[in-house]
Structures are given as C-alpha cells and as structure tokens.
Write a protein that holds these residues in place. Structure first.
Motif, PDB file in Angstrom:
ATOM      1  N   LEU A  47     -16.626  -1.674 -13.012  1.00  0.00           N
ATOM      2  CA  LEU A  47     -16.989  -0.270 -12.845  1.00  0.00           C
ATOM      3  C   LEU A  47     -15.727   0.484 -12.451  1.00  0.00           C
ATOM      4  O   LEU A  47     -15.058   0.113 -11.486  1.00  0.00           O
ATOM      5  CB  LEU A  47     -18.052  -0.122 -11.754  1.00  0.00           C
ATOM      6  CG  LEU A  47     -18.522   1.307 -11.446  1.00  0.00           C
ATOM      7  CD1 LEU A  47     -19.325   1.874 -12.617  1.00  0.00           C
ATOM      8  CD2 LEU A  47     -19.372   1.320 -10.171  1.00  0.00           C
ATOM      9  N   ILE A  48     -15.392   1.524 -13.195  1.00  0.00           N
ATOM     10  CA  ILE A  48     -14.128   2.227 -12.955  1.00  0.00           C
ATOM     11  C   ILE A  48     -14.305   3.741 -12.929  1.00  0.00           C
ATOM     12  O   ILE A  48     -15.303   4.284 -13.403  1.00  0.00           O
ATOM     13  CB  ILE A  48     -13.088   1.904 -14.056  1.00  0.00           C
ATOM     14  CG1 ILE A  48     -13.559   2.474 -15.418  1.00  0.00           C
ATOM     15  CG2 ILE A  48     -12.828   0.415 -14.148  1.00  0.00           C
ATOM     16  CD1 ILE A  48     -12.503   2.428 -16.508  1.00  0.00           C
ATOM     17  N   ASN A  49     -13.342   4.402 -12.323  1.00  0.00           N
ATOM     18  CA  ASN A  49     -13.118   5.826 -12.558  1.00  0.00           C
ATOM     19  C   ASN A  49     -12.249   5.907 -13.808  1.00  0.00           C
ATOM     20  O   ASN A  49     -11.272   5.158 -13.924  1.00  0.00           O
ATOM     21  CB  ASN A  49     -12.367   6.469 -11.387  1.00  0.00           C
ATOM     22  CG  ASN A  49     -13.239   6.667 -10.171  1.00  0.00           C
ATOM     23  OD1 ASN A  49     -14.321   7.232 -10.268  1.00  0.00           O
ATOM     24  ND2 ASN A  49     -12.774   6.190  -9.024  1.00  0.00           N
ATOM     25  N   VAL A  50     -12.576   6.783 -14.723  1.00  0.00           N
ATOM     26  CA  VAL A  50     -11.744   6.926 -15.919  1.00  0.00           C
ATOM     27  C   VAL A  50     -10.410   7.517 -15.502  1.00  0.00           C
ATOM     28  O   VAL A  50     -10.361   8.600 -14.899  1.00  0.00           O
ATOM     29  CB  VAL A  50     -12.414   7.818 -16.974  1.00  0.00           C
ATOM     30  CG1 VAL A  50     -11.473   8.050 -18.159  1.00  0.00           C
ATOM     31  CG2 VAL A  50     -13.715   7.169 -17.460  1.00  0.00           C
ATOM     32  N   PRO A  51      -9.294   6.819 -15.774  1.00  0.00           N
ATOM     33  CA  PRO A  51      -7.971   7.291 -15.335  1.00  0.00           C
ATOM     34  C   PRO A  51      -7.582   8.627 -15.946  1.00  0.00           C
ATOM     35  O   PRO A  51      -8.075   9.012 -17.006  1.00  0.00           O
ATOM     36  CB  PRO A  51      -7.026   6.171 -15.812  1.00  0.00           C
ATOM     37  CG  PRO A  51      -7.901   4.978 -15.977  1.00  0.00           C
ATOM     38  CD  PRO A  51      -9.218   5.522 -16.444  1.00  0.00           C
ATOM     39  N   SER A  52      -6.675   9.311 -15.282  1.00  0.00           N
ATOM     40  CA  SER A  52      -6.154  10.566 -15.796  1.00  0.00           C
ATOM     41  C   SER A  52      -5.251  10.293 -16.989  1.00  0.00           C
ATOM     42  O   SER A  52      -5.088   9.161 -17.415  1.00  0.00           O
ATOM     43  CB  SER A  52      -5.357  11.286 -14.703  1.00  0.00           C
ATOM     44  OG  SER A  52      -4.218  10.508 -14.360  1.00  0.00           O
ATOM     45  N   GLU A  53      -4.624  11.341 -17.486  1.00  0.00           N
ATOM     46  CA  GLU A  53      -3.749  11.195 -18.645  1.00  0.00           C
ATOM     47  C   GLU A  53      -2.498  10.381 -18.327  1.00  0.00           C
ATOM     48  O   GLU A  53      -1.871   9.839 -19.213  1.00  0.00           O
ATOM     49  CB  GLU A  53      -3.327  12.581 -19.169  1.00  0.00           C
ATOM     50  CG  GLU A  53      -4.476  13.374 -19.792  1.00  0.00           C
ATOM     51  CD  GLU A  53      -5.028  12.722 -21.036  1.00  0.00           C
ATOM     52  OE1 GLU A  53      -4.268  12.010 -21.729  1.00  0.00           O
ATOM     53  OE2 GLU A  53      -6.222  12.908 -21.329  1.00  0.00           O
ATOM     54  N   ALA A  54      -2.114  10.306 -17.048  1.00  0.00           N
ATOM     55  CA  ALA A  54      -0.879   9.593 -16.702  1.00  0.00           C
ATOM     56  C   ALA A  54      -1.127   8.610 -15.550  1.00  0.00           C
ATOM     57  O   ALA A  54      -0.611   8.791 -14.449  1.00  0.00           O
ATOM     58  CB  ALA A  54       0.209  10.593 -16.324  1.00  0.00           C
ATOM     59  N   PRO A  55      -1.922   7.566 -15.783  1.00  0.00           N
ATOM     60  CA  PRO A  55      -2.196   6.599 -14.722  1.00  0.00           C
ATOM     61  C   PRO A  55      -0.973   5.733 -14.428  1.00  0.00           C
ATOM     62  O   PRO A  55      -0.158   5.471 -15.299  1.00  0.00           O
ATOM     63  CB  PRO A  55      -3.329   5.748 -15.310  1.00  0.00           C
ATOM     64  CG  PRO A  55      -3.071   5.795 -16.796  1.00  0.00           C
ATOM     65  CD  PRO A  55      -2.563   7.187 -17.057  1.00  0.00           C
ATOM     66  N   THR A  56      -0.857   5.323 -13.173  1.00  0.00           N
ATOM     67  CA  THR A  56       0.256   4.452 -12.814  1.00  0.00           C
ATOM     68  C   THR A  56      -0.122   2.980 -12.905  1.00  0.00           C
ATOM     69  O   THR A  56       0.730   2.137 -13.114  1.00  0.00           O
ATOM     70  CB  THR A  56       0.733   4.754 -11.382  1.00  0.00           C
ATOM     71  OG1 THR A  56      -0.389   4.625 -10.489  1.00  0.00           O
ATOM     72  CG2 THR A  56       1.271   6.177 -11.281  1.00  0.00           C
ATOM     73  N   ASN A  57      -1.401   2.695 -12.714  1.00  0.00           N
ATOM     74  CA  ASN A  57      -1.890   1.325 -12.866  1.00  0.00           C
ATOM     75  C   ASN A  57      -3.387   1.359 -13.119  1.00  0.00           C
ATOM     76  O   ASN A  57      -3.990   2.431 -13.164  1.00  0.00           O
ATOM     77  CB  ASN A  57      -1.549   0.458 -11.646  1.00  0.00           C
ATOM     78  CG  ASN A  57      -2.237   0.943 -10.386  1.00  0.00           C
ATOM     79  OD1 ASN A  57      -3.229   1.677 -10.425  1.00  0.00           O
ATOM     80  ND2 ASN A  57      -1.711   0.558  -9.250  1.00  0.00           N
TER      81      ASN A  57
END
Length: 245
Positions: A47-57
């Motif tokens: 289960l995740i939060n959908v990452p932004s356009e520039a995720p770091t990990n």
C-alpha cells in the motif's frame, strides 16, 4: 463493469463496517490484507502513496507492505522508481490494471529492465495488479497484490479494487490520529529541517554547534516518534503532519 464494481464495493463496505473492532490498528489491517492475498493465491501486498513527479526513493512512500525489507532496499539501491512504468501509470490513471514483471519492465527506458525483472521474480511477485485509491482530502495512493499465479479474473479484480479505497482511507485516518499525539522538540525539528535541505549529520553538527553523535541522536529520536523507517521517511512524515515548513 462499472455497476459490478459499485455493487462489490458496497458489499465489501458492509463487511468491513461490520467488524470495526477487528480493524482497529494497522497490524489488524496488515493481517487482513495478507489473508486477502493468500485467499486469492497471491504472495504479498503493498500500500503506497503515489509519489510526486520527482521522488527520491520508493520506501518513503510505502504505507504498509508484506514485501521483504531487503526487496525494498534493493529496489531503492537500484533506483528503480525512476522511470518505473507502474508509477507513471498510477500518476496518469485511476483505473485498476494488471502487471507482469517481464512485460511491464520491458517498457523501461533506463536499461534496468533485467534488474527489475530479477528482483520481482526472485521474491515471487512476477504477476499481479494495482488498484488506485484516494481519500476525501484528494490524496492519491494505490494497493497492489502480487504473486506467481495466472492473471486475476474480473470478479477478483472487482473485489480487490473495492478493498483499495477502504484500506487507504483507514490507514491514513489511523496515522492522522497518531500524529496528533506526536510532539517533536525544537532540536528534533531543527535537525529534520536541515535533513530536508539535504544536509548530512556532519554538516548539521557544524551548523547547529552540536556533535555529530548528538545530531544523530535527535534524528533517530524523531524518526522513532514519527514511526518512520529512516530519516528520509521521517522528513516526509513531518512535512505531511505540518511539523516542518
């Protein structure tokens, strides 16, 4: 198909609401998700939060999972979130979709197709499906189940799709209530703020006039208070909780 999804979602909502005492904690939800996965012949969930356009990990966006820790670490060490076709799909669509580790990762343009395929194959998560989710505040997430069995049937996709929003919303609500009781000291906030700016422990010790040991002590304590796995996730959680500007 839309009517089928709505009907199954309503039925699942009734079942979920009928056992509130059994779903009072994240560990209860984790047990339920694992049971759901096993009932469908699948090996795990995430289960995740959908990452932004520039995720770091990737790890800092994981809310809960049965993936082994070494798998998450290997995923991040290889930088697989960059150019991930699955993450890109989740950013652009709210429709559930199946995945096949080989076919999906063949679409990577970063030369890491083999690394990704071997990682998922080695942990028995070669096939499965992702189910986008959202809550009333507009936050976007996704629930995924994976294994080695054949593709999920339409009725199975409908049931698991109904689970996604319920789980995502409940986990965020549980964490919001828990964060209301989190109190960080001035030093902990300072250290997290400098960590969010990309400063190392050595650099922070020079800026704050503290020893490196003391800086790490504050960061570790803040990480535990925020129930984070590392300082990167602690920064993300602190920002979301309004503890950092």
């Amino acid at each position: 198909m839309a009517d089928r999804l709505h009907t199954d979602s309503a039925k699942l909502q009734q079942r979920w609401d009928s056992v509130p005492s059994a779903m009072g904690s994240e560990s209860d939800i984790a047990d339920t998700l694992l049971a759901i996965a096993q009932r469908h012949g699948l090996n795990g969930y995430i289960l995740i939060n959908v990452p932004s356009e520039a995720p770091t990990n990737f790890s800092s966006h994981v809310l809960m999972t049965s993936w082994p820790k070494d798998m998450l670490q290997a995923y991040d060490n290889a930088g697989l979130i960059f150019g991930s076709p699955v993450i890109e799909h989740l950013r652009q669509s709210t429709t559930p979709f199946s995945y096949d580790a080989e076919r999906t990762n063949r679409r990577r343009s970063d030369g890491k197709s083999e690394i990704a395929m071997q990682l998922f194959d080695g942990h028995g998560l070669t096939r499965g499906a992702y189910f986008p989710a959202h809550n009333s505040a507009g936050l976007r997430g996704a629930l995924a189940f994976g294994g080695t069995r054949a593709a999920l049937r339409p009725n199975e996709m409908a049931e698991l799709n109904a689970v996604a929003n319920l789980v995502f919303t409940q986990v965020l609500e549980l964490r919001a209530r828990r964060r209301q009781n989190v109190s960080l000291s001035r030093r902990e906030i300072e250290c997290l703020s400098w960590a969010s700016a990309g400063k190392t422990s050595v650099e922070m010790s020079e800026i704050l006039g503290l020893s490196e040991y003391t800086v790490n002590h504050y960061l570790n304590r803040a990480t535990r208070k925020l129930d984070a796995v590392n300082r990167v996730q602690a920064v993300v959680k602190a920002i979301r909780a309004g503890l950092l500007n």
